[in-house]
Design a protein around this motif. Sequence first.
Motif, short mmCIF file in Angstrom:
data_model
loop_
_atom_site.label_atom_id
_atom_site.label_comp_id
_atom_site.label_asym_id
_atom_site.label_seq_id
_atom_site.Cartn_x
_atom_site.Cartn_y
_atom_site.Cartn_z
N ASN A 159 3.18 -5.70 -5.72
CA ASN A 159 4.37 -5.70 -5.84
C ASN A 159 4.48 -7.13 -5.95
OD1 ASN A 159 3.97 -7.92 -4.31
ND2 ASN A 159 4.18 -7.63 -2.09
N THR A 160 4.21 -6.73 -7.62
CA THR A 160 4.72 -8.19 -8.09
C THR A 160 6.17 -7.80 -8.53
OG1 THR A 160 3.16 -7.36 -10.21
CG2 THR A 160 2.66 -8.76 -9.01
N HIS A 161 6.46 -6.21 -8.77
CA HIS A 161 8.06 -6.29 -9.54
C HIS A 161 9.22 -6.58 -8.63
CE1 HIS A 161 6.51 -2.55 -7.15
NE2 HIS A 161 7.99 -1.99 -7.22
N THR A 162 8.54 -6.69 -7.54
CA THR A 162 9.97 -6.71 -6.08
C THR A 162 9.69 -8.17 -5.53
OG1 THR A 162 8.57 -5.23 -4.59
CG2 THR A 162 10.65 -4.11 -5.94
N LEU B 181 0.98 -1.62 -0.05
CA LEU B 181 -0.12 0.04 -0.03
C LEU B 181 0.90 1.10 -0.29
CD1 LEU B 181 -2.74 -0.97 2.10
CD2 LEU B 181 -3.13 -0.46 -0.24
N SER B 182 1.81 1.21 1.18
CA SER B 182 2.99 2.11 0.92
C SER B 182 3.82 2.90 0.14
CB SER B 182 3.81 2.77 1.86
OG SER B 182 4.57 1.88 1.58
N SER B 183 4.37 1.25 -0.97
CA SER B 183 5.23 1.65 -2.02
C SER B 183 5.23 1.29 -3.54
CB SER B 183 6.18 1.18 -1.31
OG SER B 183 6.77 0.33 -0.99
N GLY B 184 4.00 0.45 -3.62
CA GLY B 184 3.68 -0.33 -4.29
C GLY B 184 2.97 0.43 -5.54
N LYS B 185 3.40 -0.89 -6.79
CA LYS B 185 3.35 0.58 -8.65
C LYS B 185 1.25 0.13 -8.03
CE LYS B 185 7.50 -0.57 -10.62
NZ LYS B 185 8.00 -0.73 -12.00
#
Length: 595
Positions: free
Chosen positions: A305-308, A281-285
């Motif tokens: 957050n699937t990119h990280t 929620l805080s840093s996802g794309k």
Amino acid sequence: MTSTAEHMEADSVSIWPRMDPFLLGALQVAPSSKLSLHYLRKMAIYVRTRDGCFPILGWPMWRHIACGKLQFPEDHAWLYFETFDLLNGHTPEERLEWAECLSQCSTKDELDQQRNKLSVDTLQFLLFLFIQQLNRASLRTSLIGEEWPSHRTRCPSPTDREAKTSSQNKNWDDQAHLSFVQSHLAEILELLVEPGQLSQSGHALRDCQISLEAVRSLGLLLEGSVSHGRAVQPVHKLLTKGPLQIQTGYSPLSHSFPLHQLLACLHQSLTLNPFGITACLSSGKKLAWAQQVEGFMKRAKIARNTHTAPPGSKIVLLSQVVKQTLAKTSDKLTGANIKIHRCSDAFIYLLSPLRSVSVDKCRDCTVVLGPVETSVHIHSCQNLRVVCVAGRIAVGVSSRCTIHALTPTRPLLLPGNVDITLGPFHTVYPALEDHMASVGLAVVPNAWDRPLLLGNEGLSNPDPACYRLLPPAEFHELVVPFRTEGDTCEVPGGLPPPYQAALDEKQRRIQNWQKTVMEARLNKEQKRQFQELVEVKFHEWLLETGHRQELDSLIPPAMASLRDSSGPAAAEAPRVPDAKPTRNGRAVGQSPMAC
């Protein structure tokens, strides 16, 4: 200086609760008191001192413990065993092979013979049973036990607290996962200590040791990394090498840890899961979707957050989507844990193979899913329709919901449900069978119509009337209004005979209607008047049933304006990324031909 440097290096190590066991393993119901720490301590001693129970626990021995000692019904004992097996990371090929074996069982004896082949890691299964306390309202009472149960032990009677269902769902709450582990880490480690180092009451003795093999079992609950951005590692590797080895007191000679040092080190290193819902929620794309009408999408939250995130920790969050159709088939969804939260009057199509799906506090929505490897959990929803192939279905605290499912396990009906309808899986899209194979789901066995009712404290649900099976007369197939690549053109496994017969009867009525119209020999003007009458009735039906909104939501705003100015037939199909829309050959809002 050396000591200071070592502490600085140790401070760079982070250990956090894994998402999988809490999200997928903890049943969303207050557990039986027979799973309290008191009983689990006794079980930990029992399995280590009996042949055939340690380090691997088979289904026959667990059934003996659960049914003979803990007095669980056999289907509840199997529920825990089966749920833990869902977490085990079997390959799709292994899952399909298991499904093939089960599909050939025609009697209970044959089914038992297959189940007897299953076994689990004993210590990890103990930890799995312990984390069932996650959804208990008060942990204090659950940690105070009675004596090891016998047939003379009176089963607890339902109370107002047991009957009262909770609207809180901790399975997604990574803050709750961290708090749970921090509060109960000492008890968790005690379950892993060998019986010879325990007091008569089951508590760990002063200066006792815990073996490396036992700490390996902690990998079910914990993982971590040496520094931010580094590869995720199992917890036992972090504790036996590098900066934490000295702090934990690990001895390479005895392959063991002093319990008190291990406990202190873990407490110091525990932190929030960097791949959990809070971080997402805080840093996802944001994830790009089709059909985003500006007025309704301003408050929608769609993040990932699937990119990280590593496999198993991928998250996609859909929240507050209102009066929209969202459609997606994408590698970004594949293997992800999906949370659909506080959506209303929405139509959501996620046509990719998924890890898990939670639908929480949604109302008046239709959700169509690609195959879900583990579980679909529906919680606190109203007037919801879910269509899915899934390893497991669970429904709790929901009303007026219809679930069309293909599932190898019995649908789990938790407390607080009213007016739940179960129906057979009834849709298709071209890549469906390929997606099913990729997550190890087959067309048989299919237990959609044999729900398991589970109440608070592990009791049977007091209201079996909370659900019904969909009457065939009310059955209709669902058409996915988008085209994707693939070869599947029929519902996998076909429809149950009564439902196929109902569809055949509807088709005969349509053919009879068409024949009647043809034999009426209407002239051109009569045909025009008749067509207008049918269209008026058809649009009235669309409005009355809510299907008009479903069709209109498929049209982008510009097309909607065009339709308003030029009539229903002027609207063209919208373009959706990764999927091409279709309307059964009809333009949006256009009635079926009268003749």
